[in-house]
Design a protein around this motif. Structure first.
Motif, PDB file in Angstrom:
ATOM      1  N   SER A   1      69.111  12.434 -53.635  1.00 13.29           N
ATOM      2  CA  SER A   1      68.703  13.760 -53.209  1.00 13.29           C
ATOM      3  C   SER A   1      67.562  13.654 -52.206  1.00 13.29           C
ATOM      4  CB  SER A   1      68.279  14.594 -54.419  1.00 13.29           C
ATOM      5  OG  SER A   1      67.122  14.034 -55.005  1.00 13.29           O
ATOM      6  N   GLU A   2      67.491  14.657 -51.380  1.00 15.42           N
ATOM      7  CA  GLU A   2      66.471  14.636 -50.337  1.00 15.42           C
ATOM      8  C   GLU A   2      65.141  15.170 -50.870  1.00 15.42           C
ATOM      9  OE1 GLU A   2      67.434  18.658 -47.955  1.00 15.42           O
ATOM     10  OE2 GLU A   2      69.064  17.212 -48.088  1.00 15.42           O
TER      11      GLU A   2
ATOM     12  N   LEU B   1      65.649   9.712 -48.206  1.00 19.24           N
ATOM     13  CA  LEU B   1      66.169  10.806 -47.394  1.00 19.24           C
ATOM     14  C   LEU B   1      65.156  11.943 -47.471  1.00 19.24           C
ATOM     15  CD1 LEU B   1      68.653  11.750 -45.744  1.00 19.24           C
ATOM     16  CD2 LEU B   1      69.523  12.733 -47.866  1.00 19.24           C
TER      17      LEU B   1
ATOM     18  N   ALA C   1      63.779  15.758 -45.981  1.00 23.74           N
ATOM     19  CA  ALA C   1      64.010  16.992 -45.235  1.00 23.74           C
ATOM     20  C   ALA C   1      62.630  17.434 -44.737  1.00 23.74           C
ATOM     21  CB  ALA C   1      64.628  18.055 -46.129  1.00 23.74           C
TER      22      ALA C   1
ATOM     23  N   LEU D   1      66.655  16.611 -41.020  1.00 22.57           N
ATOM     24  CA  LEU D   1      67.094  15.710 -42.082  1.00 22.57           C
ATOM     25  C   LEU D   1      66.921  14.292 -41.560  1.00 22.57           C
ATOM     26  CD1 LEU D   1      68.317  15.596 -44.929  1.00 22.57           C
ATOM     27  CD2 LEU D   1      70.560  15.524 -43.845  1.00 22.57           C
TER      28      LEU D   1
ATOM     29  N   ALA E   1      74.487  15.433 -42.227  1.00 17.89           N
ATOM     30  CA  ALA E   1      75.346  15.319 -43.406  1.00 17.89           C
ATOM     31  C   ALA E   1      76.727  14.839 -42.968  1.00 17.89           C
ATOM     32  CB  ALA E   1      75.442  16.660 -44.110  1.00 17.89           C
TER      33      ALA E   1
ATOM     34  N   GLU F   1      77.380   7.013 -46.161  1.00 24.75           N
ATOM     35  CA  GLU F   1      77.101   8.365 -45.697  1.00 24.75           C
ATOM     36  C   GLU F   1      75.604   8.629 -45.855  1.00 24.75           C
ATOM     37  OE1 GLU F   1      78.148  12.915 -46.840  1.00 24.75           O
ATOM     38  OE2 GLU F   1      79.691  11.420 -47.218  1.00 24.75           O
TER      39      GLU F   1
ATOM     40  N   THR G   1      73.757  11.113 -46.565  1.00 30.11           N
ATOM     41  CA  THR G   1      73.272  11.879 -47.707  1.00 30.11           C
ATOM     42  C   THR G   1      73.652  11.242 -49.045  1.00 30.11           C
ATOM     43  OG1 THR G   1      75.232  13.286 -47.574  1.00 30.11           O
ATOM     44  CG2 THR G   1      73.244  14.070 -46.468  1.00 30.11           C
ATOM     45  N   HIS G   2      74.350  10.118 -49.026  1.00 28.44           N
ATOM     46  CA  HIS G   2      74.750   9.431 -50.258  1.00 28.44           C
ATOM     47  C   HIS G   2      74.456   7.932 -50.166  1.00 28.44           C
ATOM     48  CE1 HIS G   2      77.168  13.139 -50.412  1.00 28.44           C
ATOM     49  NE2 HIS G   2      76.917  13.047 -51.703  1.00 28.44           N
TER      50      HIS G   2
END
Length: 191
Positions: free
Chosen positions: A2-3, A59, A61, A70, A95, A129, A131-132
């Motif tokens: 999670s960011e 990650l 934000a 991001l 994303a 990815e 975000t993952h």
């Protein structure tokens, strides 16, 4: 993963003196770059940033004057003595975008009696990815005997990740324990 959300201030002054004053005020100088855009120089809140970047490939934000960015932490410069963060490089990501990251290898389990495990590579390069991004790659060495080994191609990667490290890269080597040879020769002499 999670960011973490952070609020940053735009930085207009540059140089060693300004960076020192910013750090004295509890801020960390940083730069956001990527996707062909002009770099954005910012100051991040010191304590919140230090906590957010404790994990590798964090990650973040970042809110800069109401504009959301991001980002993925690409580099952290630390004071060599005090180990405080002096500067952070952040790469803009989107994303669904694939990024290249180095992921730590965690070894679990016990080798067979009379053997020892040696971690030959502490990280592997993956494409994942943005975000993952996985935090680590788990390697189980349960029951492995002397002479066996685990290569990068043997790793079980997190879903959606692609190995970029050469497949024949040695990750874990299992060798005979140093005292095991002496015990065997002592037992043979006793017989």
């Amino acid at each position: 993963m999670s960011e973490q959300k952070l609020t940053a201030e735009l930085r207009t002054e540059f140089g060693k003196g300004f960076a020192r004053r910013a750090r004295m005020a509890g801020q960390i100088p940083a730069v956001i770059y990527g996707h062909g855009a002009e770099p954005i120089h910012i100051n991040l809140p010191g304590r919140a940033t230090t906590l957010a970047v404790r994990v590798s490939n964090a990650l973040l934000a970042i809110d800069v004057d109401g504009e959301q960015h991001l980002t993925l932490v690409k580099d952290i410069q630390r004071d060599p003595v005090k180990q405080i963060i002096e500067h952070v490089d952040l790469q803009t990501v989107k994303a669904g975008e694939k990024v290249t990251v180095d992921i730590a290898i965690h070894v679990s389990g016990e080798v067979a009696p009379g053997a020892v495990a040696s971690l030959e590579a502490t990280t592997v390069s993956l494409e994942a990815e943005a975000t993952h991004v996985p935090t680590a790659v788990e390697v189980t060495i349960d029951g492995l005997k002397a002479g066996e080994s685990i290569h990068a191609s043997d790793l079980v990667l997190p879903k959606g990740s692609t190995l970029l490290t050469e497949g024949d890269t040695l990750v874990v080597r299992i060798a005979e324990a140093a005292g095991a040879e002496e015990e065997e020769s002592t037992e043979a002499a006793a017989e």
